[in-house]
Design a protein around this motif. Structure first.
Motif, short mmCIF file in Angstrom:
data_model
loop_
_atom_site.label_atom_id
_atom_site.label_comp_id
_atom_site.label_asym_id
_atom_site.label_seq_id
_atom_site.Cartn_x
_atom_site.Cartn_y
_atom_site.Cartn_z
N ALA A 1 0.86 -1.19 0.00
CA ALA A 1 0.00 0.00 0.00
C ALA A 1 0.89 1.23 0.00
O ALA A 1 2.09 1.16 0.31
N VAL A 2 0.31 2.38 -0.36
CA VAL A 2 1.04 3.65 -0.40
C VAL A 2 0.81 4.40 0.90
O VAL A 2 -0.32 4.49 1.40
N LEU A 3 1.89 4.96 1.45
CA LEU A 3 1.79 5.81 2.64
C LEU A 3 2.44 7.16 2.33
O LEU A 3 3.64 7.23 2.04
N LEU A 4 1.61 8.21 2.34
CA LEU A 4 2.11 9.58 2.16
C LEU A 4 2.43 10.15 3.54
O LEU A 4 1.58 10.14 4.43
N ILE A 5 3.63 10.66 3.69
CA ILE A 5 4.09 11.17 5.00
C ILE A 5 4.08 12.69 4.95
O ILE A 5 4.81 13.31 4.17
N HIS A 6 3.25 13.28 5.78
CA HIS A 6 3.12 14.75 5.84
C HIS A 6 3.86 15.26 7.09
O HIS A 6 3.44 15.02 8.21
N ASN A 7 4.94 15.97 6.83
CA ASN A 7 5.80 16.46 7.91
C ASN A 7 5.40 17.90 8.26
O ASN A 7 5.71 18.83 7.53
N GLU A 8 4.73 18.07 9.39
CA GLU A 8 4.34 19.40 9.84
C GLU A 8 5.19 19.91 11.00
O GLU A 8 4.94 20.99 11.53
N ILE A 9 6.20 19.14 11.39
CA ILE A 9 7.13 19.65 12.42
C ILE A 9 8.34 20.30 11.76
O ILE A 9 9.17 20.91 12.43
N HIS A 10 8.43 20.11 10.40
CA HIS A 10 9.48 20.76 9.61
C HIS A 10 10.87 20.43 10.11
O HIS A 10 11.76 21.28 10.13
N GLU A 11 11.05 19.22 10.56
CA GLU A 11 12.37 18.75 10.97
C GLU A 11 12.61 17.37 10.36
O GLU A 11 11.67 16.65 10.02
N LYS A 12 13.86 17.03 10.29
CA LYS A 12 14.22 15.71 9.75
C LYS A 12 13.93 14.63 10.79
O LYS A 12 14.22 14.80 11.97
N ARG B 1 -3.07 -1.57 10.69
CA ARG B 1 -3.19 -2.64 9.69
C ARG B 1 -3.61 -2.03 8.36
O ARG B 1 -4.75 -1.61 8.17
N PHE B 2 -2.67 -1.89 7.43
CA PHE B 2 -2.94 -1.33 6.12
C PHE B 2 -3.59 -2.39 5.23
O PHE B 2 -3.33 -3.58 5.36
N ARG B 3 -4.42 -1.91 4.32
CA ARG B 3 -5.08 -2.81 3.38
C ARG B 3 -4.39 -2.76 2.03
O ARG B 3 -3.94 -1.71 1.57
N GLU B 4 -4.37 -3.91 1.40
CA GLU B 4 -3.66 -4.07 0.13
C GLU B 4 -4.18 -3.10 -0.92
O GLU B 4 -5.39 -2.91 -1.07
N PHE B 5 -3.23 -2.44 -1.63
CA PHE B 5 -3.50 -1.47 -2.70
C PHE B 5 -4.15 -0.18 -2.18
O PHE B 5 -4.68 0.60 -2.98
N GLY B 6 -4.12 0.04 -0.89
CA GLY B 6 -4.70 1.26 -0.33
C GLY B 6 -3.76 2.45 -0.43
O GLY B 6 -2.59 2.34 -0.77
N ASN B 7 -4.30 3.63 -0.13
CA ASN B 7 -3.53 4.88 -0.14
C ASN B 7 -3.82 5.60 1.18
O ASN B 7 -4.98 5.92 1.48
N TYR B 8 -2.78 5.86 1.96
CA TYR B 8 -2.93 6.41 3.30
C TYR B 8 -2.01 7.61 3.49
O TYR B 8 -1.03 7.80 2.75
N SER B 9 -2.32 8.40 4.49
CA SER B 9 -1.48 9.53 4.86
C SER B 9 -1.12 9.45 6.34
O SER B 9 -1.99 9.17 7.18
N LEU B 10 0.15 9.66 6.61
CA LEU B 10 0.64 9.76 7.99
C LEU B 10 0.92 11.22 8.28
O LEU B 10 1.80 11.83 7.65
N TRP B 11 0.15 11.81 9.20
CA TRP B 11 0.33 13.21 9.56
C TRP B 11 1.14 13.30 10.84
O TRP B 11 0.78 12.71 11.86
N VAL B 12 2.25 14.02 10.74
CA VAL B 12 3.13 14.22 11.90
C VAL B 12 3.04 15.68 12.30
O VAL B 12 3.45 16.56 11.55
N LYS B 13 2.46 15.93 13.48
CA LYS B 13 2.21 17.30 13.93
C LYS B 13 2.86 17.53 15.29
O LYS B 13 3.17 16.59 16.02
#
Length: 625
Positions: free
Chosen positions: A51-62, A120-132
């Motif tokens: 599955a795809v996981l988009l990582i959104h970095n809102e702490i603006h740090e590595k 638990r991710f589902r096969e062929f899904g598209n998800y976002s991980l928000w880091v705040k």
């Protein structure tokens, strides 16, 4: 009438294959259309179990993202992504595994854990991980996962396939019932041969032989005059074989139809020991019959030895993975394998029978219930040898020193056990194979490298595990002794099977502490651990009880369609391996990442082997070695 029945049955089998192909191909197209415009299928091109996981970095740090599968016991975290915002771009993309739930852990550049997420991710899904980040005196980082695109139910093709098989089973059952119903039966007989039927009706004497063909009595006579061969044994063997064929062809690409990475069980882990178990049952029935007929033990020994050699050679030279890469190479030929293990197991258990078994006569006293353990006590020398073999397995497994590995190690190595023993895969079992056979002559791609990322070769059909394979076959041999000792006493046979199932289950519960990884000796197919043997024997005794009751006691079921491949097991097994990559068993798919298309292909191939076995059975063609 017989040829008509053959034609009808063949038509039913062909209808099964055709209907299944049509329905699954339609579902395959529907699923492809459903997924075709989804973000998870457009960029990037996902493989199965991803599955795809988009990582959104809102702490603006590595920060670093690590992951670990729930199926990976005491494993190191693995790096998933490194997120470092540049030029205002705060979004990264990663590919995540969907076979099991995983834990995501985020660490900063100082290796301090920022947050942790279990999902638990589902096969062929598209998800976002928000880091705040929240500021309340101290910096507090929060993580959350949202669904951008929830894929369709990827197990839906299995549901369709199950529905098709159930529907065809119902059609065949209803058809069989109607054929036994007098009005339908008489009409059918008249349609098949109206001239003969009219002559029978108008004749006072008639033709008893022809009339019997269209009577229920003839049907029962055919069923009851079959030789003493138990259909339940061939049905059990055929069931195990057909699941094995389906799994070997790919199991539709579903992870739960593949072998477990290390501890635990999947469907694929059941069938080989069941095949070994029923082989042991057949050994006792066969040798007991031949000894009663007066065959000499030496003559039978040479026959057993020759058959074992044939099985071993077929395993090396016919079913060999070298042919998938290049012509046969002596430098890296795999010495052990499924047929090789079967041959050694068959040889040892058969020799035990020839050395110690006294043939039991056909007519035994009907009341033998006062000696509940007599069918065990009578064969105590065999039990002593089997217990000695099991003691040898335990001593070698738990006490043999293995260089750079802890004594008694039962783990997978790799990243398991926090990465402390990366090259200790299989402990003593792996060490003995590498020492005796050499690394180039054992299996190079064990299932442990899927999750545990192992790098050393390991053979699940290795030398040490063969000892427990012999134990498994001997337990099956005990089932054969029950069938002979309590012949025609169905209740006693079923009670004994149930008792053995309970005993094996209790032993397994003690050895494993009813857990996957925390027991004294976990259930493990790669090791063929003793708990694996007792657990699968528990299942085998119970399943054999059910099949015996339905097929041989009540005769509610004739064992079809599994009975037919069970009668030609070696031919079907070798044939499905040799012709695996030939049409109609395999063809090029439009979408190689479609479960529906894989499942269609694998079920059609398996069904064709059932049809082949059925035709060979009707033609009385059996491959015996």
């Amino acid at each position: 009438m017989g040829s008509a029945c053959l034609t009808c049955a063949s038509t039913y089998c062909l209808f099964l294959v055709s209907a299944l192909s049509l329905v699954l191909l339609v579902s395959s197209s529907a699923l492809a259309t459903h997924h075709g415009d989804s973000p998870s299928r457009r960029s990037p091109k996902l493989k199965m179990d991803q599955a795809v996981l988009l990582i959104h970095n809102e702490i603006h740090e590595k920060f670093y993202i690590y992951w670990r599968s729930d199926q990976c016991y005491q494993c190191l975290f693995q790096t998933l992504s490194v997120t470092s915002p540049t030029k205002g771009r705060d979004t990264e993309m990663a590919i995540v595994d969907t076979r099991h739930a995983i834990t995501l852990q985020l660490n900063n550049t100082s290796n301090v854990e920022l947050c942790r997420v279990h999902y638990r991710f589902r096969e062929f899904g598209n998800y976002s991980l928000w880091v705040k980040s929240n500021y309340s005196g101290t910096k507090d980082v929060t993580c959350g996962i949202i669904i951008n695109y929830n894929p369709g139910y990827t197990n839906f093709p299995i549901v369709i396939a199950a529905f098709v098989y159930v529907a065809i089973f119902i059609v065949l059952t209803v058809g069989s019932f109607l054929l036994r119903w007098s009005p339908v039966k008489n009409w059918l007989c008249k349609q098949i041969n109206p001239t003969e039927t009219d002559r029978l009706i108008n004749s006072e004497l008639g033709s008893p032989s022809r009339a019997d063909l269209c009577s229920q009595d003839a049907h029962l006579a055919t069923w009851t005059t079959v030789p003493q061969r138990l259909r339940s044994l061939d049905t059990f063997r055929g069931l195990a074989l057909m699941i094995m064929v389906f799994v070997n062809y790919g199991g539709g690409g579903y992870w739960f139809f593949k072998h477990q990475s290390w501890n635990g069980l999947t469907l694929a882990d059941l069938v080989f020991p069941w095949f070994v178990f029923i082989m042991g049952t057949s050994i006792h029935l066969s040798l007991n019959s031949m000894l009663r007929k007066g065959n000499s033990r030496w003559k039978l020994f040479w026959k057993v030895l020759w058959r074992s050699i044939q099985l071993f050679l077929i395993g090396i030279f016919v079913i060999n993975e070298n042919y998938c890469r290049s012509p046969l190479s002596w430098s890296d030929i795999r010495i052990m394998g499924v047929l090789q293990r079967l041959s050694l197991t068959y040889l040892v258990v058969s020799v035990l029978e020839l050395l110690f078994t006294k043939p039991l006569p056909d007519a035994l006293p009907q009341n033998r219930t006062c000696f509940l353990m007599q069918d065990v006590v009578m064969f105590w020398p065999q039990w002593l040898i089997i217990l000695a073999l099991e003691a040898a397995w335990l001593c070698l497994t738990l006490l043999l020193p293995v260089p750079e590995c802890p004594t008694g190690y039962l783990g997978p190595g790799g990243i398991g056990d926090l990465g402390k023993y990366p090259n200790c895969t299989g402990g003593a079992a792996g060490y003995i194979d590498r020492l005796v056979l050499g690394e180039n002559h054992i299996y190079q791609h064990p299932s442990s490298n899927v999750i545990y990322k192992t790098t050393v070769p390991y053979d699940p059909e290795g030398i040490l595990g063969t000892l427990n394979s012999i134990v498994m076959a001997f337990l099956g041999l005990q089932a054969g002794k029950v069938l002979v000792f309590y012949k025609n006493q169905h209740k006693q046979i079923m009670v004994r099977f149930f008792t053995w199932s309970v005993v094996m289950g209790v032993i397994s519960a003690i050895l494993t502490k009813c857990s996957m990884n925390e027991g004294f000796i976990p259930v493990n197919k790669n090791l063929w651990s003793i708990s694996y043997v007792t657990t699968l024997s528990c299942f085998a005794f119970f399943l054999l009880l059910i099949i015996y009751f339905l097929v041989d006691v009540k005769r509610y079921w004739k064992g079809a369609p599994f009975f037919y491949p069970g009668m030609n097991s070696i031919l079907v097994y070798v044939g499905h391996e040799v012709f695996e990559n030939y049409f109609p068993f395999k063809w090029k798919m439009q979408d190689s990442q479609s479960h529906a298309q894989h499942l269609t292909q694998n079920l059609v191939a398996t069904s064709i082997w059932v049809l082949i076995a059925y035709i060979l059975y009707k033609k009385k063609i059996f491959w015996k070695i």
